[in-house]
Design a protein around this motif. Structure first.
Motif, PDB file in Angstrom:
ATOM      1  N   TRP A 137     119.392 -31.918  23.497  1.00  0.00           N
ATOM      2  CA  TRP A 137     120.054 -31.764  22.193  1.00  0.00           C
ATOM      3  C   TRP A 137     119.020 -31.618  21.084  1.00  0.00           C
ATOM      4  O   TRP A 137     118.024 -32.355  21.048  1.00  0.00           O
ATOM      5  CB  TRP A 137     120.898 -32.993  21.865  1.00  0.00           C
ATOM      6  CG  TRP A 137     122.108 -33.181  22.722  1.00  0.00           C
ATOM      7  CD1 TRP A 137     122.643 -32.319  23.637  1.00  0.00           C
ATOM      8  CD2 TRP A 137     122.952 -34.344  22.742  1.00  0.00           C
ATOM      9  NE1 TRP A 137     123.755 -32.861  24.208  1.00  0.00           N
ATOM     10  CE2 TRP A 137     123.974 -34.096  23.689  1.00  0.00           C
ATOM     11  CE3 TRP A 137     122.948 -35.560  22.056  1.00  0.00           C
ATOM     12  CZ2 TRP A 137     124.974 -35.031  23.971  1.00  0.00           C
ATOM     13  CZ3 TRP A 137     123.928 -36.491  22.329  1.00  0.00           C
ATOM     14  CH2 TRP A 137     124.947 -36.222  23.273  1.00  0.00           C
ATOM     15  N   ASP A 176     133.591 -43.350  23.878  1.00  0.00           N
ATOM     16  CA  ASP A 176     133.954 -42.269  24.790  1.00  0.00           C
ATOM     17  C   ASP A 176     134.948 -42.769  25.830  1.00  0.00           C
ATOM     18  O   ASP A 176     134.848 -43.906  26.291  1.00  0.00           O
ATOM     19  CB  ASP A 176     132.701 -41.718  25.493  1.00  0.00           C
ATOM     20  CG  ASP A 176     131.673 -41.174  24.500  1.00  0.00           C
ATOM     21  OD1 ASP A 176     132.060 -40.908  23.339  1.00  0.00           O
ATOM     22  OD2 ASP A 176     130.507 -41.015  24.878  1.00  0.00           O
ATOM     23  N   PHE A 223     119.040 -41.503  26.965  1.00  0.00           N
ATOM     24  CA  PHE A 223     118.490 -40.584  25.965  1.00  0.00           C
ATOM     25  C   PHE A 223     116.965 -40.718  26.014  1.00  0.00           C
ATOM     26  O   PHE A 223     116.432 -41.826  25.852  1.00  0.00           O
ATOM     27  CB  PHE A 223     118.976 -40.957  24.563  1.00  0.00           C
ATOM     28  CG  PHE A 223     120.487 -40.949  24.413  1.00  0.00           C
ATOM     29  CD1 PHE A 223     121.163 -39.789  24.051  1.00  0.00           C
ATOM     30  CD2 PHE A 223     121.237 -42.098  24.641  1.00  0.00           C
ATOM     31  CE1 PHE A 223     122.548 -39.775  23.913  1.00  0.00           C
ATOM     32  CE2 PHE A 223     122.622 -42.098  24.500  1.00  0.00           C
ATOM     33  CZ  PHE A 223     123.278 -40.933  24.139  1.00  0.00           C
ATOM     34  N   LYS A 239     127.548 -44.062  17.229  1.00  0.00           N
ATOM     35  CA  LYS A 239     127.597 -42.827  16.422  1.00  0.00           C
ATOM     36  C   LYS A 239     126.161 -42.342  16.274  1.00  0.00           C
ATOM     37  O   LYS A 239     125.218 -43.102  16.554  1.00  0.00           O
ATOM     38  CB  LYS A 239     128.181 -43.112  15.035  1.00  0.00           C
ATOM     39  CG  LYS A 239     127.322 -44.064  14.215  1.00  0.00           C
ATOM     40  CD  LYS A 239     127.797 -44.176  12.774  1.00  0.00           C
ATOM     41  CE  LYS A 239     126.877 -45.059  11.948  1.00  0.00           C
ATOM     42  NZ  LYS A 239     127.164 -45.009  10.526  1.00  0.00           N
ATOM     43  N   GLN A 240     125.999 -41.122  15.857  1.00  0.00           N
ATOM     44  CA  GLN A 240     124.676 -40.696  15.389  1.00  0.00           C
ATOM     45  C   GLN A 240     124.640 -40.965  13.898  1.00  0.00           C
ATOM     46  O   GLN A 240     125.523 -40.473  13.159  1.00  0.00           O
ATOM     47  CB  GLN A 240     124.415 -39.201  15.635  1.00  0.00           C
ATOM     48  CG  GLN A 240     122.987 -38.833  15.208  1.00  0.00           C
ATOM     49  CD  GLN A 240     122.693 -37.346  15.073  1.00  0.00           C
ATOM     50  OE1 GLN A 240     123.592 -36.509  15.155  1.00  0.00           O
ATOM     51  NE2 GLN A 240     121.437 -37.021  14.825  1.00  0.00           N
TER      52      GLN A 240
HETATM   53  O1  AKG Z   1     123.926 -37.970  18.981  1.00  0.00           O
HETATM   54  C1  AKG Z   1     124.073 -39.185  19.073  1.00  0.00           C
HETATM   55  O2  AKG Z   1     123.153 -39.989  18.876  1.00  0.00           O
HETATM   56  C2  AKG Z   1     125.449 -39.707  19.405  1.00  0.00           C
HETATM   57  C3  AKG Z   1     125.773 -39.391  20.817  1.00  0.00           C
HETATM   58  C4  AKG Z   1     127.200 -39.572  21.182  1.00  0.00           C
HETATM   59  O3  AKG Z   1     128.067 -39.742  20.379  1.00  0.00           O
HETATM   60  C5  AKG Z   1     127.511 -39.535  22.590  1.00  0.00           C
HETATM   61  O4  AKG Z   1     126.641 -39.246  23.423  1.00  0.00           O
HETATM   62  O5  AKG Z   1     128.680 -39.820  22.946  1.00  0.00           O
END
Ligand code: AKG
Length: 292
Positions: free
Chosen positions: A143, A161, A171, A242-243
Motif C-alpha cells: 500500500w 473488519d 504490516f 483506523k489509519q
Molecule cells: O491503513 C491503515 O493503517 C488502516 C488499515 C485498515 O483499516 C485495515 O487493514 O483494515
C-alpha cells in the motif's frame, strides 16, 4: 432460525463477551482440522501481547532473525513506488482509492520476496499462535497512502473488519511512519479476545469518529503504530482501528492477512510455484488453504 438469529443479536448487544465466546467455540469446532499446538518460544512474547491487546509493534530483526529479506523486499517495494502511475487513475470522490494505491499483484510465486516475508515460519508462528489454528494467507499487498484534502473518510475512521471471527494482519513498513504520514491507530482490548467489546455509535457503514470511539475505548487505549522502516506491526483488525489521516507524509508498507479455513470473505491472493515437499505444515496450509 429467525429466533436463533434474534437471540444472537440480542446477546451480541447485551453481553458481547459471551457472544464472542460462543462464536469462537463454533469457529474452533469448524476449524478443528487446523488445530495448532506449536509454541515457538521466539515469538511467544508477541503472541501473548497480541492475545492481551490485539496489537503488537516490533521490528523485522526480532521476528525474522535478520534483515536481509527486508532489504530485498524493500528494494522491490521501491521499484514499484518509482513505477507507480504519476497521474493516479481518477478515483471516485470519497473512495479509499483517493488516498490509497495498491501496488501489489494478484498472484505471487512463493519465491517472491513479499511471499517469502508473508510465509516466513516465524510469521506463521505468530499468526497461528494468536489464532490457535493453522491459518491461510488470504491477501498480500503493498500500500502507498498519501495526504488528501478534507475530513477523514473510509478506513481513516474507526471501524472493525468482519472478515472472520478473528484474524491477523501484518504490516511491514518500508518508510518512516510518524504521525504526519498516517500510521495505523488501534484501540487496545477491542479485539475478539479483549475486554472492550461494546459497539460505539457510528455511520451507516459502522464507522465511528474519535468522539464516538471514546465512549467504548478511552483514548489511553489508543496505540499509534509509529515506526522506522522495518517496523513490523501485527494487529487483529476485528478490533477497532483506523489509519490516522495523513497530514503531510506518504507511507509505503506490505500487508499480509491471515484467516481461518472458514473466513467470511474470499481469498484475494494466489500463490504459485510451491514445491510441497519443501513446505512446512504451517506453510502448506497458508499456501493451499487446506491441511496436508
Ligand atoms: O491503513 C491503515 O493503517 C488502516 C488499515 C485498515 O483499516 C485495515 O487493514 O483494515
Amino acid at each position: 432460525m429467525a429466533l436463533r438469529t434474534a437471540l444472537r443479536s440480542q446477546l451480541a448487544r447485551r453481553a458481547p463477551r459471551l457472544d464472542d465466546a460462543a462464536a469462537q467455540a463454533v469457529w474452533r469446532r469448524r476449524n478443528k482440522d487446523r488445530a495448532y499446538d506449536g509454541a515457538d518460544p521466539a515469538v511467544a512474547p508477541l503472541v501473548a501481547q497480541l492475545r492481551e491487546d490485539g496489537v503488537a509493534i516490533t521490528d523485522f530483526d526480532t521476528v525474522f532473525g535478520d534483515r536481509q529479506l527486508f532489504d530485498t523486499a524493500a528494494n522491490e517495494a521501491r521499484r514499484r513506488y518509482d513505477a507507480r502511475p504519476t497521474e493516479p487513475a481518477s478515483a471516485e470522490g470519497g473512495s479509499k482509492a483517493t488516498f490509497l494505491t495498491k501496488l501489489g499483484d494478484p498472484a505471487y510465486d512463493v519465491g517472491h520476496p513479499f511471499a517469502r516475508v508473508a510465509l516466513h515460519p516465524r510469521v506463521l508462528a505468530v499468526a497461528n499462535g494468536y489464532l490457535g489454528l493453522r491459518s491461510t494467507l488470504r491477501a498480500l499487498d503493498v500500500w502507498h497512502t498519501h495526504p488528501t484534502e478534507g475530513p477523514a473518510i473510509q478506513t481513516q475512521l474507526w471501524h472493525r473488519d468482519g472478515d472472520d471471527v478473528m484474524n491477523l494482519k501484518m504490516f511491514v513498513y518500508f518508510t518512516d511512519v510518524r504521525a504526519p504520514a498516517g500510521p495505523l491507530c488501534y484501540a487496545r482490548g477491542t479485539h475478539p479476545l479483549g475486554s472492550l467489546r461494546k459497539l460505539p455509535a457510528g455511520d451507516e457503514q459502522a464507522r465511528s469518529t474519535d468522539e464516538q470511539m471514546r465512549t467504548v475505548a478511552p483514548e489511553s487505549t489508543w496505540v499509534l503504530c509509529e515506526g522506522a522502516p522495518a517496523t513490523v506491526v501485527f494487529a487483529d483488525t476485528c478490533g477497532y482501528h483506523k489509519q490516522l489521516k495523513p497530514e503531510s507524509g506518504e507511507r509505503m508498507l506490505m500487508v499480509s492477512h491471515y484467516v481461518s479455513g472458514t473466513p467470511l470473505v474470499p481469498r484475494v491472493v494466489e500463490l504459485t510455484g510451491a514445491d510441497d515437499a519443501l513446505l512446512s505444515d504451517d506453510q502448506f496450509v497458508a499456501v493451499h488453504d487446506r491441511p496436508r
